[in-house]
Design an enzyme around this catalytic site. Structure first.
Site, PDB file in Angstrom:
ATOM      1  N   ASN A  19      41.556  20.693  39.115  1.00 59.06           N
ATOM      2  CA  ASN A  19      41.579  21.570  37.947  1.00 59.06           C
ATOM      3  C   ASN A  19      42.212  20.927  36.717  1.00 59.06           C
ATOM      4  OD1 ASN A  19      43.835  21.935  39.855  1.00 59.06           O
ATOM      5  ND2 ASN A  19      44.714  23.194  38.253  1.00 59.06           N
ATOM      6  N   SER A  51      37.011  31.864  43.434  1.00 50.90           N
ATOM      7  CA  SER A  51      37.621  32.833  42.534  1.00 50.90           C
ATOM      8  C   SER A  51      36.579  33.320  41.528  1.00 50.90           C
ATOM      9  CB  SER A  51      38.773  32.136  41.805  1.00 50.90           C
ATOM     10  OG  SER A  51      39.405  33.030  40.941  1.00 50.90           O
ATOM     11  N   ALA A  52      36.549  34.639  41.291  1.00 53.84           N
ATOM     12  CA  ALA A  52      35.515  35.214  40.413  1.00 53.84           C
ATOM     13  C   ALA A  52      35.701  34.827  38.949  1.00 53.84           C
ATOM     14  CB  ALA A  52      35.525  36.738  40.542  1.00 53.84           C
ATOM     15  N   THR A  74      42.337  48.566  50.038  1.00 51.24           N
ATOM     16  CA  THR A  74      41.060  49.038  49.490  1.00 51.24           C
ATOM     17  C   THR A  74      40.417  47.919  48.685  1.00 51.24           C
ATOM     18  OG1 THR A  74      41.949  51.265  49.366  1.00 51.24           O
ATOM     19  CG2 THR A  74      39.998  50.812  48.013  1.00 51.24           C
ATOM     20  N   CYS A 100      48.244  27.102  35.198  1.00 50.52           N
ATOM     21  CA  CYS A 100      49.195  27.367  36.280  1.00 50.52           C
ATOM     22  C   CYS A 100      50.391  26.423  36.244  1.00 50.52           C
ATOM     23  CB  CYS A 100      48.510  27.267  37.629  1.00 50.52           C
ATOM     24  SG  CYS A 100      47.128  28.370  37.727  1.00 50.52           S
TER      25      CYS A 100
END
Ligand code: PMP
Length: 366
Positions: free
Chosen positions: A145, A195-196, A233, A313
Protein backbone atom coordinates in the site's frame (compact mmCIF):
# COMPACT_ATOMS: atom_id res chain seq x y z
CA UNK A 1 -13.20 21.47 -7.06
CA UNK A 2 -10.46 19.41 -5.45
CA UNK A 3 -8.48 16.87 -7.40
CA UNK A 4 -7.97 13.62 -5.58
CA UNK A 5 -4.83 11.47 -5.74
CA UNK A 6 -5.26 9.35 -2.62
CA UNK A 7 -7.17 6.34 -3.95
CA UNK A 8 -4.90 3.92 -2.08
CA UNK A 9 -6.24 5.43 1.17
CA UNK A 10 -9.83 5.22 0.04
CA UNK A 11 -11.89 5.44 -3.12
CA UNK A 12 -14.77 7.92 -2.74
CA UNK A 13 -18.22 6.37 -3.18
CA UNK A 14 -20.23 7.41 -6.23
CA UNK A 15 -23.83 8.62 -5.88
CA UNK A 16 -25.12 5.69 -7.90
CA UNK A 17 -23.63 3.25 -5.38
CA UNK A 18 -24.98 5.19 -2.38
CA UNK A 19 -28.51 5.13 -3.78
CA UNK A 20 -28.47 1.39 -4.47
CA UNK A 21 -27.09 0.60 -1.02
CA UNK A 22 -30.18 1.67 0.87
CA UNK A 23 -32.83 -0.31 -0.97
CA UNK A 24 -33.41 -2.86 1.80
CA UNK A 25 -34.15 -2.06 5.41
CA UNK A 26 -34.57 -5.47 7.01
CA UNK A 27 -32.24 -7.54 9.17
CA UNK A 28 -30.94 -10.36 6.94
CA UNK A 29 -31.60 -12.82 9.79
CA UNK A 30 -35.31 -11.90 10.12
CA UNK A 31 -37.78 -14.48 8.81
CA UNK A 32 -40.29 -11.95 7.42
CA UNK A 33 -40.42 -10.25 4.02
CA UNK A 34 -37.99 -7.42 4.85
CA UNK A 35 -35.51 -9.94 6.23
CA UNK A 36 -35.88 -12.30 3.30
CA UNK A 37 -35.26 -9.60 0.68
CA UNK A 38 -32.25 -8.28 2.59
CA UNK A 39 -30.85 -11.85 2.85
CA UNK A 40 -31.37 -12.41 -0.86
CA UNK A 41 -29.55 -9.20 -1.78
CA UNK A 42 -26.70 -10.02 0.62
CA UNK A 43 -26.27 -13.54 -0.80
CA UNK A 44 -26.12 -12.11 -4.33
CA UNK A 45 -23.16 -9.97 -3.30
CA UNK A 46 -21.52 -12.98 -1.67
CA UNK A 47 -21.86 -14.89 -4.95
CA UNK A 48 -20.47 -11.98 -7.00
CA UNK A 49 -17.53 -11.60 -4.65
CA UNK A 50 -16.83 -15.34 -4.77
CA UNK A 51 -16.70 -15.18 -8.56
CA UNK A 52 -14.05 -12.43 -8.50
CA UNK A 53 -12.07 -14.21 -5.78
CA UNK A 54 -12.16 -17.62 -7.48
CA UNK A 55 -13.84 -19.40 -4.56
CA UNK A 56 -17.27 -20.67 -3.63
CA UNK A 57 -19.89 -18.42 -2.02
CA UNK A 58 -19.80 -20.38 1.25
CA UNK A 59 -16.10 -19.56 1.58
CA UNK A 60 -16.85 -15.79 1.77
CA UNK A 61 -17.51 -14.17 5.18
CA UNK A 62 -18.43 -10.50 5.49
CA UNK A 63 -16.51 -8.42 8.03
CA UNK A 64 -16.14 -4.79 9.11
CA UNK A 65 -13.16 -4.34 6.78
CA UNK A 66 -9.78 -5.77 5.99
CA UNK A 67 -8.38 -4.90 9.41
CA UNK A 68 -10.88 -7.28 10.96
CA UNK A 69 -10.33 -9.84 8.19
CA UNK A 70 -6.56 -9.83 8.76
CA UNK A 71 -6.92 -10.00 12.55
CA UNK A 72 -9.40 -12.88 12.25
CA UNK A 73 -7.16 -14.83 9.89
CA UNK A 74 -4.03 -14.31 11.99
CA UNK A 75 -5.45 -14.95 15.47
CA UNK A 76 -7.90 -17.57 14.21
CA UNK A 77 -5.37 -19.68 12.32
CA UNK A 78 -2.73 -19.46 15.04
CA UNK A 79 -5.27 -20.50 17.66
CA UNK A 80 -6.30 -23.49 15.57
CA UNK A 81 -2.75 -24.54 14.65
CA UNK A 82 -0.75 -23.86 17.79
CA UNK A 83 -0.07 -27.56 18.40
CA UNK A 84 1.21 -27.98 14.86
CA UNK A 85 3.91 -25.28 14.97
CA UNK A 86 4.61 -21.98 16.70
CA UNK A 87 6.23 -20.32 13.68
CA UNK A 88 4.69 -17.46 11.68
CA UNK A 89 6.32 -16.31 8.46
CA UNK A 90 5.65 -12.83 7.09
CA UNK A 91 7.70 -9.96 5.67
CA UNK A 92 9.00 -6.58 6.80
CA UNK A 93 6.55 -4.47 4.72
CA UNK A 94 3.16 -5.40 6.08
CA UNK A 95 0.22 -3.13 6.76
CA UNK A 96 -0.32 -2.54 10.52
CA UNK A 97 -3.49 -4.66 10.42
CA UNK A 98 -1.15 -7.60 9.79
CA UNK A 99 2.07 -6.56 11.51
CA UNK A 100 0.39 -5.56 14.79
CA UNK A 101 -1.54 -8.81 15.45
CA UNK A 102 1.62 -10.72 14.55
CA UNK A 103 3.61 -8.58 17.01
CA UNK A 104 1.01 -9.37 19.68
CA UNK A 105 1.45 -13.09 19.03
CA UNK A 106 5.22 -12.70 19.12
CA UNK A 107 4.90 -11.20 22.59
CA UNK A 108 2.94 -14.31 23.60
CA UNK A 109 5.85 -16.51 22.52
CA UNK A 110 5.25 -17.22 18.83
CA UNK A 111 8.37 -17.33 16.67
CA UNK A 112 8.08 -14.75 13.88
CA UNK A 113 10.26 -14.76 10.76
CA UNK A 114 10.13 -11.53 8.73
CA UNK A 115 11.51 -11.93 5.22
CA UNK A 116 13.15 -8.82 3.75
CA UNK A 117 11.58 -7.02 0.79
CA UNK A 118 14.40 -4.80 -0.50
CA UNK A 119 13.27 -3.06 -3.71
CA UNK A 120 9.88 -4.68 -3.29
CA UNK A 121 11.11 -8.25 -3.85
CA UNK A 122 11.20 -11.06 -1.28
CA UNK A 123 14.66 -12.37 -0.55
CA UNK A 124 14.60 -15.85 -2.06
CA UNK A 125 17.09 -17.37 0.36
CA UNK A 126 15.32 -15.97 3.41
CA UNK A 127 12.00 -17.28 2.06
CA UNK A 128 13.41 -20.77 1.64
CA UNK A 129 14.93 -20.78 5.14
CA UNK A 130 11.73 -19.44 6.68
CA UNK A 131 9.76 -22.42 5.39
CA UNK A 132 12.37 -25.09 6.12
CA UNK A 133 10.58 -26.21 9.32
CA UNK A 134 6.85 -26.64 10.12
CA UNK A 135 5.01 -23.30 9.89
CA UNK A 136 1.54 -22.50 11.24
CA UNK A 137 0.86 -19.33 9.26
CA UNK A 138 2.35 -17.50 6.28
CA UNK A 139 1.07 -13.95 5.89
CA UNK A 140 1.73 -11.88 2.77
CA UNK A 141 0.14 -9.15 0.68
CA UNK A 142 -0.42 -8.97 -3.05
CA UNK A 143 0.40 -5.26 -3.46
CA UNK A 144 2.14 -2.97 -1.01
CA UNK A 145 0.00 0.00 0.00
CA UNK A 146 2.96 2.38 0.28
CA UNK A 147 5.33 1.45 -2.54
CA UNK A 148 2.96 -0.26 -4.98
CA UNK A 149 5.27 -3.30 -5.11
CA UNK A 150 3.53 -6.36 -6.45
CA UNK A 151 4.67 -9.57 -4.82
CA UNK A 152 5.08 -13.00 -6.36
CA UNK A 153 2.51 -15.13 -4.53
CA UNK A 154 3.03 -18.11 -6.86
CA UNK A 155 6.69 -18.25 -5.86
CA UNK A 156 5.81 -18.22 -2.15
CA UNK A 157 3.20 -20.94 -2.59
CA UNK A 158 5.67 -23.09 -4.51
CA UNK A 159 8.21 -22.85 -1.68
CA UNK A 160 5.53 -23.70 0.89
CA UNK A 161 4.44 -26.74 -1.13
CA UNK A 162 7.88 -28.09 -1.94
CA UNK A 163 9.08 -27.66 1.65
CA UNK A 164 6.06 -29.53 3.03
CA UNK A 165 6.04 -27.05 5.97
CA UNK A 166 2.23 -27.13 6.16
CA UNK A 167 1.75 -23.36 6.36
CA UNK A 168 -1.67 -21.78 5.98
CA UNK A 169 -1.16 -19.06 3.34
CA UNK A 170 -3.05 -15.85 4.14
CA UNK A 171 -3.16 -13.07 1.55
CA UNK A 172 -3.91 -9.41 2.28
CA UNK A 173 -5.35 -8.64 -1.16
CA UNK A 174 -6.65 -5.17 -0.28
CA UNK A 175 -4.56 -3.13 -2.71
CA UNK A 176 -4.43 -5.56 -5.61
CA UNK A 177 -8.11 -6.50 -5.53
CA UNK A 178 -9.89 -5.59 -8.82
CA UNK A 179 -6.80 -3.61 -9.86
CA UNK A 180 -4.06 -6.06 -10.71
CA UNK A 181 -4.59 -9.28 -8.76
CA UNK A 182 -5.23 -12.42 -10.76
CA UNK A 183 -7.70 -15.12 -9.78
CA UNK A 184 -5.00 -17.76 -10.21
CA UNK A 185 -3.16 -16.23 -7.21
CA UNK A 186 -6.32 -16.27 -5.10
CA UNK A 187 -6.73 -19.98 -5.79
CA UNK A 188 -3.34 -20.66 -4.17
CA UNK A 189 -4.26 -19.08 -0.83
CA UNK A 190 -6.04 -20.54 2.20
CA UNK A 191 -7.54 -17.21 3.22
CA UNK A 192 -7.86 -13.77 1.61
CA UNK A 193 -8.73 -10.29 2.96
CA UNK A 194 -10.44 -7.61 0.88
CA UNK A 195 -11.96 -4.22 1.65
CA UNK A 196 -14.93 -2.47 0.00
CA UNK A 197 -13.75 1.11 0.34
CA UNK A 198 -10.68 0.69 -1.85
CA UNK A 199 -12.89 0.18 -4.90
CA UNK A 200 -15.63 2.69 -4.09
CA UNK A 201 -17.79 0.82 -1.58
CA UNK A 202 -18.41 2.07 1.95
CA UNK A 203 -15.74 2.23 4.62
CA UNK A 204 -16.24 -0.33 7.36
CA UNK A 205 -17.05 -3.26 5.07
CA UNK A 206 -14.84 -6.10 3.96
CA UNK A 207 -14.66 -9.81 3.53
CA UNK A 208 -12.51 -12.73 4.53
CA UNK A 209 -12.34 -15.78 2.31
CA UNK A 210 -11.61 -18.98 4.16
CA UNK A 211 -11.07 -22.04 2.01
CA UNK A 212 -12.89 -25.23 2.91
CA UNK A 213 -10.00 -27.20 4.39
CA UNK A 214 -8.47 -24.35 6.38
CA UNK A 215 -8.11 -24.74 10.13
CA UNK A 216 -9.31 -21.54 11.81
CA UNK A 217 -11.27 -20.43 14.87
CA UNK A 218 -13.64 -17.45 14.92
CA UNK A 219 -12.59 -14.18 16.52
CA UNK A 220 -16.04 -12.64 17.07
CA UNK A 221 -18.70 -14.83 18.64
CA UNK A 222 -22.28 -13.99 19.53
CA UNK A 223 -25.52 -14.42 17.61
CA UNK A 224 -24.04 -16.89 15.13
CA UNK A 225 -24.33 -14.88 11.91
CA UNK A 226 -22.13 -15.80 8.95
CA UNK A 227 -22.55 -19.50 9.72
CA UNK A 228 -21.33 -18.94 13.27
CA UNK A 229 -17.95 -17.70 12.06
CA UNK A 230 -18.50 -13.95 12.43
CA UNK A 231 -21.30 -12.90 14.72
CA UNK A 232 -23.03 -9.53 14.51
CA UNK A 233 -25.85 -8.28 12.29
CA UNK A 234 -24.43 -8.04 8.80
CA UNK A 235 -23.73 -4.51 7.57
CA UNK A 236 -26.27 -4.85 4.77
CA UNK A 237 -25.79 -1.30 3.41
CA UNK A 238 -22.02 -1.68 3.33
CA UNK A 239 -22.32 -5.11 1.73
CA UNK A 240 -24.68 -3.77 -0.95
CA UNK A 241 -22.23 -0.94 -1.63
CA UNK A 242 -19.52 -3.59 -2.02
CA UNK A 243 -21.70 -5.42 -4.56
CA UNK A 244 -22.35 -2.25 -6.56
CA UNK A 245 -18.69 -1.26 -6.44
CA UNK A 246 -17.77 -4.71 -7.81
CA UNK A 247 -20.04 -4.09 -10.78
CA UNK A 248 -18.82 -0.53 -11.42
CA UNK A 249 -15.06 -0.76 -10.84
CA UNK A 250 -13.28 -1.27 -14.12
CA UNK A 251 -9.48 -1.24 -14.04
CA UNK A 252 -9.02 -1.30 -17.80
CA UNK A 253 -7.80 2.31 -17.98
CA UNK A 254 -5.47 2.04 -14.95
CA UNK A 255 -2.23 1.24 -16.87
CA UNK A 256 -2.74 4.22 -19.21
CA UNK A 257 -3.60 6.54 -16.30
CA UNK A 258 -0.57 5.30 -14.37
CA UNK A 259 1.81 5.89 -17.30
CA UNK A 260 0.40 9.36 -17.89
CA UNK A 261 0.73 10.26 -14.20
CA UNK A 262 4.27 8.92 -13.93
CA UNK A 263 5.36 10.82 -17.07
CA UNK A 264 3.89 14.04 -15.66
CA UNK A 265 5.54 13.52 -12.27
CA UNK A 266 8.89 12.93 -13.97
CA UNK A 267 8.72 16.56 -15.14
CA UNK A 268 8.85 17.72 -11.50
CA UNK A 269 12.60 18.12 -10.94
CA UNK A 270 12.73 17.53 -7.17
CA UNK A 271 10.85 14.20 -7.24
CA UNK A 272 12.73 10.91 -7.01
CA UNK A 273 10.85 7.66 -7.49
CA UNK A 274 10.69 4.39 -5.59
CA UNK A 275 9.66 2.23 -8.51
CA UNK A 276 9.60 -1.49 -7.77
CA UNK A 277 10.39 -3.70 -10.77
CA UNK A 278 7.10 -5.47 -10.39
CA UNK A 279 4.40 -2.96 -9.47
CA UNK A 280 0.73 -2.21 -9.54
CA UNK A 281 -0.86 0.46 -11.69
CA UNK A 282 -2.29 2.78 -9.10
CA UNK A 283 0.38 3.72 -6.54
CA UNK A 284 3.46 5.89 -7.15
CA UNK A 285 5.86 6.34 -4.25
CA UNK A 286 8.28 9.27 -4.38
CA UNK A 287 10.75 11.27 -2.37
CA UNK A 288 10.19 15.03 -2.64
CA UNK A 289 13.84 15.94 -2.17
CA UNK A 290 14.09 18.94 0.13
CA UNK A 291 10.41 19.39 1.06
CA UNK A 292 9.07 17.63 4.13
CA UNK A 293 5.96 15.49 3.54
CA UNK A 294 3.62 17.44 5.79
CA UNK A 295 4.72 20.78 4.30
CA UNK A 296 4.15 19.59 0.74
CA UNK A 297 0.88 17.84 1.51
CA UNK A 298 -0.47 20.92 3.29
CA UNK A 299 0.59 23.15 0.40
CA UNK A 300 -1.05 20.83 -2.13
CA UNK A 301 -4.16 20.50 0.00
CA UNK A 302 -4.55 24.27 0.30
CA UNK A 303 -4.39 24.33 -3.51
CA UNK A 304 -7.10 21.68 -3.79
CA UNK A 305 -4.81 18.72 -4.56
CA UNK A 306 -5.10 15.77 -2.19
CA UNK A 307 -2.45 13.11 -1.80
CA UNK A 308 -0.59 11.50 1.11
CA UNK A 309 2.86 10.98 2.55
CA UNK A 310 2.96 7.20 2.53
CA UNK A 311 -0.16 5.56 3.87
CA UNK A 312 -3.10 6.96 5.81
CA UNK A 313 -2.62 4.18 8.37
CA UNK A 314 1.02 4.95 9.05
CA UNK A 315 0.42 8.72 9.07
CA UNK A 316 0.06 8.53 12.83
CA UNK A 317 3.06 6.22 13.36
CA UNK A 318 6.59 7.42 13.96
CA UNK A 319 9.15 6.71 11.25
CA UNK A 320 8.30 4.45 8.35
CA UNK A 321 9.49 0.88 8.47
CA UNK A 322 7.88 -0.04 5.13
CA UNK A 323 9.76 2.55 3.09
CA UNK A 324 12.97 1.73 4.95
CA UNK A 325 12.44 -1.97 4.24
CA UNK A 326 12.10 -1.03 0.57
CA UNK A 327 15.47 0.70 0.72
CA UNK A 328 14.62 4.35 1.33
CA UNK A 329 17.26 5.91 3.61
CA UNK A 330 15.97 6.65 7.10
CA UNK A 331 16.76 10.35 6.72
CA UNK A 332 14.76 10.52 3.44
CA UNK A 333 11.54 9.10 4.87
CA UNK A 334 10.49 12.63 5.94
CA UNK A 335 10.20 13.55 2.24
CA UNK A 336 7.88 10.69 1.28
CA UNK A 337 4.98 11.40 -1.06
CA UNK A 338 2.41 8.88 -2.32
CA UNK A 339 0.30 9.57 -5.39
CA UNK A 340 -2.47 7.08 -6.15
CA UNK A 341 -4.90 7.11 -9.04
CA UNK A 342 -8.18 5.60 -10.19
CA UNK A 343 -9.13 4.39 -13.68
CA UNK A 344 -11.22 7.56 -14.00
CA UNK A 345 -8.42 10.01 -13.14
CA UNK A 346 -8.32 12.51 -16.01
CA UNK A 347 -5.53 14.16 -17.97
CA UNK A 348 -6.68 17.54 -16.63
CA UNK A 349 -6.39 16.31 -13.04
CA UNK A 350 -2.89 14.99 -13.74
CA UNK A 351 -1.86 18.36 -15.18
CA UNK A 352 -3.32 20.15 -12.14
CA UNK A 353 -1.27 17.85 -9.89
CA UNK A 354 1.90 18.52 -11.87
CA UNK A 355 1.37 22.29 -11.85
CA UNK A 356 0.68 22.29 -8.09
CA UNK A 357 3.86 20.28 -7.49
CA UNK A 358 5.91 22.65 -9.66
CA UNK A 359 4.49 25.63 -7.76
CA UNK A 360 5.20 23.80 -4.49
CA UNK A 361 8.83 23.46 -5.55
CA UNK A 362 9.10 27.20 -6.33
CA UNK A 363 7.51 28.18 -3.03
CA UNK A 364 8.95 25.66 -0.64
CA UNK A 365 12.43 24.72 -1.86
CA UNK A 366 15.11 26.83 -0.27
N1 PMP B 1 -4.29 -3.96 4.20
C1 PMP B 1 -3.85 -3.04 3.32
C2 PMP B 1 -2.73 -3.38 2.39
C3 PMP B 1 -4.43 -1.77 3.28
O1 PMP B 1 -3.99 -0.86 2.42
C4 PMP B 1 -5.50 -1.48 4.18
C5 PMP B 1 -6.16 -0.12 4.18
N2 PMP B 1 -5.28 0.96 4.30
C6 PMP B 1 -5.92 -2.48 5.07
C7 PMP B 1 -5.29 -3.70 5.05
C8 PMP B 1 -7.03 -2.24 6.07
O2 PMP B 1 -8.26 -2.17 5.42
P1 PMP B 1 -9.54 -1.52 6.14
O3 PMP B 1 -9.40 -0.05 5.98
O4 PMP B 1 -10.71 -2.08 5.37
O5 PMP B 1 -9.55 -1.97 7.54
Amino acid sequence: MAVYFDYAATHPTEKEIIEKSFLFCGNPSSPHGYGIEARKALENVRRDLAKVLGCTADEVFFTSGATESNNTAIFGVCKAKKRFSNRIVTDDSQHPSVSEPIKALEQEGWEVVRVSTKNGVHDQKELKNAFSVPVALACFMSVNNETGARYDIKKIKKIIDTSGCGAHLHLDAVQGFMKCDVTSDYRLCDSISVSAHKIGGFKGTGALVIKKNAKIKPLIVGGGQEKGFRSGTENINGILSFGEALKLYNAEMLPAVYDMTLSALKEVPYLEFNLPLSRCNHIISCIARGIRSETLINFLSSNGVYCSASSACSARAKGNTVLEAYGVKQEDVIYALRISVSPKTTKEEILTLKDALLQGGERLLK
